[in-house]
Design a protein around this motif. Structure first.
Motif, short mmCIF file in Angstrom:
data_model
loop_
_atom_site.label_atom_id
_atom_site.label_comp_id
_atom_site.label_asym_id
_atom_site.label_seq_id
_atom_site.Cartn_x
_atom_site.Cartn_y
_atom_site.Cartn_z
N PRO A 212 0.00 6.34 3.89
CA PRO A 212 0.22 4.95 3.49
C PRO A 212 1.67 4.53 3.70
CG PRO A 212 -0.93 6.20 1.78
CD PRO A 212 -0.40 7.19 2.77
N ARG A 213 1.86 3.41 4.38
CA ARG A 213 3.20 2.88 4.62
C ARG A 213 3.18 1.38 4.45
NH1 ARG A 213 3.02 6.62 9.12
NH2 ARG A 213 4.42 8.38 8.77
N GLY A 214 4.36 0.79 4.32
CA GLY A 214 4.46 -0.66 4.24
C GLY A 214 5.17 -1.09 2.98
N ARG A 215 5.20 -2.39 2.77
CA ARG A 215 5.92 -2.92 1.62
C ARG A 215 5.06 -2.83 0.37
NH1 ARG A 215 4.93 -7.98 -0.35
NH2 ARG A 215 3.28 -9.18 0.66
N HIS A 216 5.74 -2.66 -0.75
CA HIS A 216 5.07 -2.67 -2.05
C HIS A 216 5.12 -4.07 -2.63
CE1 HIS A 216 6.15 1.68 -1.85
NE2 HIS A 216 5.06 1.83 -2.57
N ARG A 217 4.05 -4.45 -3.32
CA ARG A 217 4.06 -5.72 -4.05
C ARG A 217 4.84 -5.56 -5.34
NH1 ARG A 217 3.78 -10.52 -3.97
NH2 ARG A 217 2.14 -11.00 -5.50
N PHE B 274 -2.11 -3.00 -2.70
CA PHE B 274 -0.73 -3.23 -3.15
C PHE B 274 0.31 -2.57 -2.25
CE2 PHE B 274 -3.07 -3.75 -7.19
CZ PHE B 274 -2.62 -5.02 -7.51
N LEU B 275 -0.10 -1.89 -1.23
CA LEU B 275 0.83 -1.23 -0.32
C LEU B 275 0.43 -1.58 1.10
CD1 LEU B 275 3.14 0.75 0.28
CD2 LEU B 275 1.49 2.61 0.11
N GLY B 276 1.39 -2.12 1.84
CA GLY B 276 1.10 -2.59 3.19
C GLY B 276 0.96 -4.10 3.20
#
Length: 395
Positions: free
Chosen positions: A266-271, A25-27
């Motif tokens: 952890p990095r990136g967009r969240h759903r 759910f992340l990335g």
């Protein structure tokens, strides 16, 4: 069991983000790997009979990948001998390469069968013979699943084929109209995987390691729950599983982490999405409360007058938090939010976004918001939903 000193101290926030990444759910998701990639990443996808928006095993990849076609989901699971169904956390779809690692469970079923049904002489052998000559077959095609209309009153044929499934002589190779389709393991499982050669310790080490990878970080109870192992089974192998001990702020219990999860933050967009109540992110209630401060309980089996959030209340994930719940239904081409629970006004845009995406996925063109726990937020949510539907139509 003596736990070695922890290798890393994690804040509660760091642990939460590790968990979200481990669960997909992340990335940015690996869309090339698709549904099969999600299955391998999670290690197990739970099956359940309830279907509101869709069945749970469809909702799992949807929550991570977005609006993947539902037919593609079924095809991805069941073609090319990619997966099999067996008892893990519950009845789950599992990657076919994990067949050898469930040998410990097959052996346990064979040596200590928990069956209250008595089989007529020859029934088991007859089922195996029929599958060998005519399979793959459903229980109905084998001669009937039930003796009466009562759901629990299995026929001798159904008891026999389910026993063969537990023992590993038979495999469920797909679901057809929600019925299991059975075939002989010798025909369905690739030859290099068709064995029970691994001893219990090796099976358990693998499943503990897989649980740790899929969870990112977890306590002994979390890791045991993932594939429904006993605590002492985890204790026996965790030191040799490859997982490393860590401490997590506020958890109050020793924890273990996948070392790869600790290598990079952890990095990136969240759903932003609706979650199936059977999603592995929220399988264990105590863990969900510990990580998200969110109490989750499926109320489908709770008498209607005692339900608080609704029959199939789906938690809403946004920004790495659980920000509310939606109890959905479908009326023709309308997705109905029968009951919505919001974690304050800031949750309104996220819940609206999750509703609009879900509606599009199941081919609903309209959304109706009924009850909202905070009545003053019903109108803002309805307006946000209308605006999001209009924007989606213009894209």
């Amino acid at each position: 069991m003596t736990t070695p000193p922890p290798t890393t101290d994690l804040s509660a926030d760091e642990a939460r983000r590790i968990v979200l990444r481990a669960q997909g759910f992340l990335g940015t998701p690996d869309r090339r790997a698709g549904v099969r990639g999600v299955l391998r990443h999670l290690g197990a996808v739970q099956l359940d009979t309830i279907s509101v928006l869709a069945r749970s095993h469809e909702l799992i990849p949807y929550a991570r990948l977005g609006a993947v076609g539902r037919n593609k989901v079924e095809s991805a699971y069941w073609t090319d001998t990619h997966a099999f169904e067996y008892w893990s956390h519950a009845a789950c779809i599992l990657p076919i390469e994990e067949w050898p690692h469930f040998a410990f469970r097959r052996r346990a079923y064979r040596s200590r069968p928990h069956w209250n049904h008595q089989l007529p002489d020859g029934t088991y052998d007859q089922v195996i013979k029929q599958l060998r000559t005519e399979g793959p077959l459903t229980a109905t095609e084998l001669g009937g699943a039930k003796k009466t209309s009562e759901w629990w009153d299995w026929s001798g044929t159904k008891v026999a084929v389910e026993r063969a499934l537990m023992y590993g002589e038979v495999v469920c190779v797909e679901r057809r109209g929600w019925k299991r389709v059975y075939d002989l393991a010798e025909r369905a499982v690739p030859a290099d995987l068709l064995h029970d050669e691994l001893d219990d310790a090796e099976c358990l080490r693998r499943l503990v390691r897989l649980a740790g990878q899929s969870l990112g970080v977890g306590t002994r109870a979390d890791i045991a729950d993932y594939h429904r192992l006993k605590g002492e089974q985890v204790d026996a192998v965790i030191a040799d599983s490859g997982l490393v001990p860590v401490t997590v702020e506020g958890w109050g219990k020793p924890a273990w982490a996948d070392p790869a999860a600790l290598e990079t933050p952890p990095r990136g967009r969240h759903r932003t999405t609706l979650l199936s109540p059977f999603d592995s992110l929220i399988w264990e209630r105590a863990r969900t409360e510990r990580i998200f401060g969110f109490t989750h309980r499926l109320e489908a089996y709770v008498p209607k007058p005692k339900r608080i959030y609704g029959y199939f209340a789906m938690p809403v994930l946004a920004g790495g938090r659980l920000v509310g719940r939606v109890d959905p239904a479908r009326e023709g081409s309308t997705l109905v939010a029968r009951q919505v629970t919001l974690d304050g006004p800031k949750a309104v845009p996220a819940v609206a976004q999750a509703l609009v995406e879900a509606a599009s996925w199941v081919n609903c063109t309209d959304i109706r918001v009924e009850r909202v726990d905070a009545p003053d937020l019903r109108e803002p949510l309805a307006k946000e939903v209308t605006g999001a539907l209009t924007a989606a139509a213009l894209r």
